[in-house]
Structure formats: C-alpha cells, structure tokens
Scaffold this motif. Sequence first.
Motif, PDB file in Angstrom:
ATOM      1  N   ASP A  47       7.736 -17.187  -8.700  1.00 33.20           N
ATOM      2  CA  ASP A  47       8.951 -17.561  -9.797  1.00 33.20           C
ATOM      3  C   ASP A  47      10.241 -16.954  -9.148  1.00 33.20           C
ATOM      4  O   ASP A  47      10.332 -16.374  -8.064  1.00 33.20           O
ATOM      5  CB  ASP A  47       8.668 -16.713 -10.950  1.00 33.20           C
ATOM      6  CG  ASP A  47       7.598 -17.664 -12.029  1.00 33.20           C
ATOM      7  OD1 ASP A  47       8.087 -18.703 -12.071  1.00 33.20           O
ATOM      8  OD2 ASP A  47       6.886 -16.889 -12.374  1.00 33.20           O
ATOM      9  N   VAL A  73      12.998 -14.445 -13.380  1.00 28.11           N
ATOM     10  CA  VAL A  73      11.718 -14.830 -14.155  1.00 28.11           C
ATOM     11  C   VAL A  73      10.563 -13.971 -13.876  1.00 28.11           C
ATOM     12  O   VAL A  73       9.796 -13.276 -14.760  1.00 28.11           O
ATOM     13  CB  VAL A  73      11.266 -16.273 -13.986  1.00 28.11           C
ATOM     14  CG1 VAL A  73      10.030 -16.638 -14.468  1.00 28.11           C
ATOM     15  CG2 VAL A  73      12.434 -17.418 -14.371  1.00 28.11           C
ATOM     16  N   GLN A  74      10.493 -13.250 -12.571  1.00 30.97           N
ATOM     17  CA  GLN A  74       9.524 -12.303 -12.111  1.00 30.97           C
ATOM     18  C   GLN A  74       9.878 -11.112 -12.881  1.00 30.97           C
ATOM     19  O   GLN A  74       9.016 -10.346 -13.292  1.00 30.97           O
ATOM     20  CB  GLN A  74       9.627 -12.185 -10.698  1.00 30.97           C
ATOM     21  CG  GLN A  74       8.988 -13.242  -9.870  1.00 30.97           C
ATOM     22  CD  GLN A  74       9.046 -12.991  -8.129  1.00 30.97           C
ATOM     23  OE1 GLN A  74       9.060 -11.763  -8.015  1.00 30.97           O
ATOM     24  NE2 GLN A  74       9.139 -14.030  -7.541  1.00 30.97           N
ATOM     25  N   TRP A 122       8.674 -11.274 -16.586  1.00 31.70           N
ATOM     26  CA  TRP A 122       7.191 -11.138 -16.787  1.00 31.70           C
ATOM     27  C   TRP A 122       6.881  -9.700 -16.561  1.00 31.70           C
ATOM     28  O   TRP A 122       5.778  -9.376 -16.993  1.00 31.70           O
ATOM     29  CB  TRP A 122       6.489 -12.138 -15.773  1.00 31.70           C
ATOM     30  CG  TRP A 122       6.494 -13.530 -16.633  1.00 31.70           C
ATOM     31  CD1 TRP A 122       6.967 -14.541 -15.787  1.00 31.70           C
ATOM     32  CD2 TRP A 122       6.272 -13.889 -17.606  1.00 31.70           C
ATOM     33  NE1 TRP A 122       7.171 -15.756 -16.534  1.00 31.70           N
ATOM     34  CE2 TRP A 122       6.669 -15.154 -17.896  1.00 31.70           C
ATOM     35  CE3 TRP A 122       5.817 -13.517 -18.842  1.00 31.70           C
ATOM     36  CZ2 TRP A 122       6.359 -16.240 -18.870  1.00 31.70           C
ATOM     37  CZ3 TRP A 122       5.707 -14.239 -20.109  1.00 31.70           C
ATOM     38  CH2 TRP A 122       5.766 -15.541 -19.972  1.00 31.70           C
ATOM     39  N   LEU A 151      13.366 -20.003 -17.381  1.00 29.34           N
ATOM     40  CA  LEU A 151      11.914 -19.952 -17.967  1.00 29.34           C
ATOM     41  C   LEU A 151      11.073 -21.269 -17.984  1.00 29.34           C
ATOM     42  O   LEU A 151      10.138 -21.322 -17.955  1.00 29.34           O
ATOM     43  CB  LEU A 151      12.227 -19.267 -19.500  1.00 29.34           C
ATOM     44  CG  LEU A 151      12.207 -17.878 -19.555  1.00 29.34           C
ATOM     45  CD1 LEU A 151      12.449 -17.426 -20.761  1.00 29.34           C
ATOM     46  CD2 LEU A 151      11.138 -17.101 -18.618  1.00 29.34           C
ATOM     47  N   SER A 153       9.125 -21.793 -15.069  1.00 23.10           N
ATOM     48  CA  SER A 153       7.963 -20.408 -15.152  1.00 23.10           C
ATOM     49  C   SER A 153       6.835 -21.060 -14.344  1.00 23.10           C
ATOM     50  O   SER A 153       6.271 -22.150 -14.697  1.00 23.10           O
ATOM     51  CB  SER A 153       7.816 -19.756 -16.049  1.00 23.10           C
ATOM     52  OG  SER A 153       6.664 -18.680 -15.982  1.00 23.10           O
ATOM     53  N   ARG A 154       6.383 -20.110 -13.183  1.00 16.75           N
ATOM     54  CA  ARG A 154       5.064 -20.405 -12.514  1.00 16.75           C
ATOM     55  C   ARG A 154       3.794 -19.632 -12.914  1.00 16.75           C
ATOM     56  O   ARG A 154       2.579 -20.244 -12.890  1.00 16.75           O
ATOM     57  CB  ARG A 154       5.265 -20.752 -10.857  1.00 16.75           C
ATOM     58  CG  ARG A 154       6.403 -21.502 -10.491  1.00 16.75           C
ATOM     59  CD  ARG A 154       6.795 -21.551  -8.997  1.00 16.75           C
ATOM     60  NE  ARG A 154       7.523 -22.442  -8.574  1.00 16.75           N
ATOM     61  CZ  ARG A 154       8.597 -22.587  -8.809  1.00 16.75           C
ATOM     62  NH1 ARG A 154       9.266 -21.887  -9.544  1.00 16.75           N
ATOM     63  NH2 ARG A 154       9.471 -24.020  -8.420  1.00 16.75           N
ATOM     64  N   ARG A 155       4.110 -18.567 -13.148  1.00 14.97           N
ATOM     65  CA  ARG A 155       3.177 -17.494 -13.399  1.00 14.97           C
ATOM     66  C   ARG A 155       2.492 -17.927 -14.737  1.00 14.97           C
ATOM     67  O   ARG A 155       1.135 -18.221 -14.938  1.00 14.97           O
ATOM     68  CB  ARG A 155       3.670 -16.119 -13.385  1.00 14.97           C
ATOM     69  CG  ARG A 155       2.534 -15.010 -13.981  1.00 14.97           C
ATOM     70  CD  ARG A 155       3.143 -13.651 -14.034  1.00 14.97           C
ATOM     71  NE  ARG A 155       2.026 -12.823 -14.491  1.00 14.97           N
ATOM     72  CZ  ARG A 155       2.225 -11.833 -14.899  1.00 14.97           C
ATOM     73  NH1 ARG A 155       3.600 -10.933 -14.667  1.00 14.97           N
ATOM     74  NH2 ARG A 155       1.442 -10.610 -15.352  1.00 14.97           N
TER      75      ARG A 155
END
Length: 909
Positions: free
Chosen positions: A793, A797-798, A801, A870, A873-875
Amino acid sequence: MDYSQINRDVVAALERDQAFQFKRRGDYFQAGICPGCGKKQAWTSAVTPIVVRCNRKNNCGYEESVRDLYPDLFENFSKHYPATPEEPNATARAYMDHVRQFPHSKIGGWFEQGARPLPGGGYAPTVRFDLGDGYYWERVINKNDERELGDKAFFKSGYRYSDGKSWQPPGQTLKSNDVVYIVEGIFHAIALWLCGLKAVAAFSSNNLPRQVIEAYRGQSITWRLAYDNDPAGERMGRYHEQLQEQGEVAEVCLVSGSEDWDDLYRLDKITPQFIEDCLYRGRLFTAKSIEEKAYHWYCKRRRSYTVLDFGSRLYSVHVEDSLARSLSEAIEELNQADIEDSGKDKEAISTIEAVLATERGRELFDRNLNTTSISNCLPRFLYCEINKENLEVAYYFNIAVPRGKGLQVAFTGSHLESPKSFNKALLNQAPGSTFDGSEQQLKLLRDRWFDSGVKTVETINFLGYERHCQVYVFQDFAFHNGRKLKRNRQGYFTAGKQRIKTSFKSFKHHHNTEFSPAWIEDFHAVFSNSGMVALSFWLGSLFAEQIRTELKAFPFLELTGEYGAGKSTVIEFLWKLCGRDDYEGFDPGKATFSNRTRNFVQVSNLPLVLIESDRSDKAKKGPFDFEELKTAYNGRSPRGTGARNNSNDTIEPPFRGSIVIAQNDTVDGSPALLSRIVHCHATKDHFSPATKPLVQRFERIPVEEASGFLPAVLHREKAILEKILCDYPALDAEYVHRGEIHDQRVVKNHAMVSAMVGVLPLVFPSLSEATVKDIQHYVYLRAVNRQGRLSADHPEVQKFWEIYDYLNVRLVDDSQAPAIYATDGGKVEAQTLNHSKDPAWIAINLIHYKQQCELAKVDHPDINSLKKLLPHSRRYKFHGRKNVKSAIDNDRARFCWVFENPDAKKRAD
C-alpha cells in the motif's frame, strides 16, 4: 580513387525509393511517380543521376536534384573520399565533382583542400580558393561540420572584401566590349564561366567590385549585375545607377525565384533564352516610371492590356489598338528618312519589334498608352497556409506601400472573391491600403498569383516536434535532422520538400547559439542523483515521439521532495535549458476541462509538468484523476472533444510530449498507473554550506545563458537517439536477469530512463563513466522500490491501517461493548472503529476515525489525502462508501468506507 561510388549510392537510393517506384530501362529510370503532378512521368539517368525530372514539362515541370532528394549521401565526403599523401585534395575534388558538378578537367588547379578547426576538436575539410596576398576563401565540405561550425563559408581573418575586391576565374581576361557578369559567390562565377560567360564574384550583395570596374573604365564593357534575387539583391538598383553615373554600360540580369547560378548550371538552364528572360526582368526592375515599365512589358509581350506594379502601387495599363497601325506606318517613314539622309539604302526596318526600339517607336507607344492607378499598395502573394488540424486555408500576402514599412497579412478565400471584399480586407488588415480595380483586373491578378503554382505551408498549433516532417518547430527557429533552420522572411521554415510553421503564440522558447556544459558537476553536487535523473529525462523528452515510435511507450517521471529540497529549482532550471523562463508547470486540479485539454496538446517532444498546489483549496474548476494519464503513456489522446460541425465527429489529438509530476506527496493509483511512473525523491541529505551559493546560481541564471542546451542537444539528435535505442535492450535484459523486478513495465520504463542517463556524456563530455554508472544504479534502485510499491500500500494507507490495528480492538467487560470474539477471564474483544456487524467487512467512518486518533493522541494521516488513497488499498480491498447500521453506536446509521476483511474468512476456516 574511385569517384563512381557516389553514383552507385544514388542509384541504389533511387531503386529503393518507394515514393518514385521507378522502372529501370537500360540507362534510364523511367515511369516514376512524379511528386509534382502524381503521374508516372518522372525519369532520370541510371548511369550518372543528377536531376529527377517530369516528362510533362509544360504541364508540370517538376525537377529536383538528387543532392536535395538524398542529402545524407552527400553529408560526409571526408569519410567516403579521405585525403591521402598521394591525393591531398581527394575530398575537395570529390565535393567539386559530385556536389557542385564542376568538371575537374577544367577547374582542377583553381582550388586546394584546406582544413578548419572544429570547436569540439579535430578539423573540417574545406575547398579553398586563393584570393592573393596570402588570403583565401574556403567552403566547408561536410554537412555535419557546417552544423558544428554554425556556418559554411569563411574568409581568412583580416580579409575585407567590402573594399571593392573580387575574384575571377584564373586565366580569364577582360577586354573592350566584353559582357561581364557580377555575381555574389565564387561558385556562381564558376558556373557562368563554364557556360562560356565571363564573370567576377563580389562575395556579397553589399559589395560592388569597384577595383576591377575601375581597372577597365571607359573600355565599353557591359557590366551585368547578376546578384541573387533576394531582398539584399535589391541593392542592384543602386549599383545600376552608380555605374551609369560613371559612364559605364550597366544592365541588371535578374533570375526568378530563389535559384542561384550554380543551381541553374546543375539543372542545365543557363541558355541564351534564359539570359534574355533575366535581362527582361532586369529592365522591368530598373524602370524609372510606370510608362517605361509598360514599354518594356509591351516590347516583350505585345499585348494591349495588363496590370503592372510600380513604386509599390498597382496600375492598369492599356495600349490603344491604333498603336499597331501607327507602328506599321512608321516603318515606311523611318526607312524613307534613312534613304533621304544618307542618299543610299541602309538596312531596312521591317518588324514591329525593330521600330519599337527606335525613338519614333517609343514616342508612338507613349502616345497610345493609358495608365491608371487601381491600388495605393502592392499585394504580393506569398503562400497558402493549411492548418493540419481543421484544414482551413489562409492566403498570405505581403502588402508593400509607397512610404512606410510593409506588412504581412492573411486573407481568406472569400476576401479574394470580389473587388469589394478585397478592398474591405485591405482596409481592415493593412491600414490605409485600398483596391479600386474592376472584377476583370482582380481576376487578372488572381491568375498571376495562382496559375504558376501555389506554394503551400503546413501550420501546426503546437510547439516542438512534428513527426511527419521530422522537424522541431518553434516561433523563431527550427531544427531538422540536427540542422538548424532559419525562418525565412515570409515566416516559415523549409525542410526538404516540406514548408512548415507554428501558429502557437501563448508562450515562446528562447534559444542561444552558445552552450557551455561546465555547470554539470555543480548541478550534480547540488541536486544529487535525483536531479541528474530529472535532467536525463528532460533530455530524453526532446525525443519522446521518436522513442515512442520505436519502443511504443514513454515513461512518466514523478519528482517529489521534502520542503526546501530544491524540487522547484530543478524544474525551473530545466525549463530554462529549453528556453522557457519563469515557469514550473500547471496545476490540473485548478484548471477547467478546456484548459487541461489544451495544455496536454500545446507541446511535442517537451515535458508537460503537472504541479500540485494546496489541496485544501476548494476552488477547483473540475476534478482531475491521475488515472487519466494512462493513455498518454503510449502517445494516445488523454482527452477528446466533440467537433463543432453538427456531426458525430470527435477530436482526439495525440499526446506528443512527456509527463513530469512534481508535488510533495507521491501519486497513488492503480498498478497500471504506478507501473508507468519512474519516481525520484529529493532530500536535503547532501546539502552543505558549500552548496548554498551553487543553488542560488541555478536560481538566478538567465534563460538567455542557459538556453544553449536545447540547440546543443538537437544538433546531436541522430547520435543521442541511436545510443538510447542501442543501450536500452541491454539494460532491459540486465534488469530482468537480476531477478528483483517482476513487473515488465517497471523494467521497461526504468531501463529507458537509464538509457537516457547513458547519453549525458554526449552533451556533457566531462562526466566520467563512474558517475554515469552511479546514476544508472540509482535508477535501478528506484525500479526495485517501485516493484515493492506495487506489492504494498501507499505509505499513508499503510499508516492508516497500522493505526486502525492499534486503536480498533480493546479488551473490555461484557457490559461495555458488543462482543465480537470471547476471551478468557470474562473479557471480550470490542471494536472501537469498525462499525460493521458482519465480520466479513470493515466499515470505518473517517470523522470518527479522526476523533479516536485525537483522543488517543495519535498522529493520523490527512483525511483529504486518505479519501484519494483508500480506494487503492491493497491490504483490505475497497468495496465502496455507504450508510451502515453501526455495531458500536447503537445501530445508528453512519456513513462509512467499507472494505473486505479477509482475516474474518481465515478465522472462519
């Protein structure tokens, strides 16, 4: 030495030229497609090809020398015909034989091979002519040496040709009653001498060879002024008057168009009839009144009606029908008078032409002549301008006036329809100018302007590279195949068969003929590797269209940096290198749709710099998404508009430049977008007290000093392109072989930028190989970083989270919050941020998120930035935005950002 090699090369070029599609029949190429008329009538010799001609001489008349058709074959004579101890003049002889086509058997001892030092080292071979007293004139042989020297002909320092000096073909002798042509150049004089005419070269239209004229004063020599037909050549009128005042016989011999005497010699056009036509034009040129001009016109044309110009005015000229009868009667009168005066027969006057040449004939002509002014200005048709985008046609005229400076104007077709519309157009665009002629007179003028062929000029509405013509076009200068083109007096550039100009006026690019690369070490010290990569990308952007043609793509550059790291200084300096002052870029977020669309198509082979201003500014003119840039990667249109022609047509101009993104925050988006970007981040780590004055130097350097970079790079177009395209495959293979980068687009884009770094020594010779390798290694590390970014991310964004994980789950008593997962000891895991009742989803209200961060005294990411980031977002994969019945706020509806929760599925499994 074998001097037939150039002929073999030309023959091979003609055989493979698909524009002509010649058929070889014996010693000739025939049935080629004529570029002039499109008929299969082009032909030339297949043994010694010199000129390609059209058989339809009267209807078409196309002819072009092979030297103009295939200039590359004639560029480097020193390579094909090097001088040797046995033949020290080999290169010069080949040049005179093949380019000038002067037979060595006749002029072999007139010249020798010289050499001129080049700015970058080495010597340029020249053809050198002795001028006496230790002086000489020399002409550079190789085209690439011309470009490096910035000129093609030189005198030995100290020679002053303006003192009335001249050059004559060795062995030429002048005597009484000779006719001597005065021309500008030595090659012009040789061309006329080879045609059996005597000539002297004055070297310039600024010089009248008074020394040779004075040496033969009073010997009844006819001096024919035959300078080039250009504005400077108009001095011939003044020289003509001076010679007549000195009692010398003087005539003006004026060629039509822009052909020089040596061009005419190569085309085999210098014939007695051609010379007579030139003298006729000279008589019109030197006429002292409209009546005298009409007289010379009538002697040549023998028509009763025309429109002529004189003194920057237009006149209708009408010769009464009775003149022919009067001239016929005068023949008898003159012959009888001669018999009575001499008492015996003289040679009888038997033709109208003969009687016109007498004083009686001139008197009768003046008596039967009527002239009327029909315009107080002189419109000279120049060319038609065709807009490549909408195909609109404009007719460009030069409007000369009797007093004052003329001006260039553009008329539409409707302006030329009638005398009334033409007069109105003149009044509107050329103040004080009028046309009072009739429909017939305007038609006569239109026929004169257009019947002999209309010169067309293509107009582009942007600055930079036009790939079909292969020309870099700016308002005041242009480059073609590494050679600088001069804008002619009519405002356009000529490259081979192409005539082109730009109509773009929003901003201009300056340029300097001098370039010093000495600043490169200081630039590297101040801006480090990120600045050097930006410079390399800028250099590569000057060839974006050519690179995209070969590699089908051109990467984007993203340049970020912490405050004060010099990001803006770098970009503004790079713009100065290309001649644009006090500019960084434009903010697409604050631009209207129309403004953004136009910015994307304003330049070609130049960067489009997207800057980001304060994102808290709410006065945005329209939304902008970086995802829109993806089509620009391949040169396709980033935006389309509807054509204003009441149809379903659309306008989708291609993207011709490169993209530079310069902002504080890194771009986030889809993998398709991020893989197109080469990202560099500027820091202050390398700053020191010693670099501060260097930074100030780059901030203050004037554009006039820095802009020599652009011509220096474009002069080396061929070498730079060849090296980039040659180095790229090896770098691409190396990146793949290392195994750290798996995304092929990331490999391709960073390998391309690394290849651009590799050409820096072509422009900055002082850069060491170790420095270049270090910068290329930096590019590789950026590729590795980009690969990691694609797998993770965005940092913001990291962080989002990580804070979510830290704040969301709390162990509380059963009575305090709804249980999600039970634990030992009477405690339950309660969520404080996730409003979703379904464990498969995560629902977060960003305002609530911000409040919880502030309560916990945790530094959180900017909410406005999160709203952009957001969705990628990959996670936790973004699902959407909607109202959710809150699991942590008594079922109240909360507007949440909803994400998939793969952890819930794992627990369920």
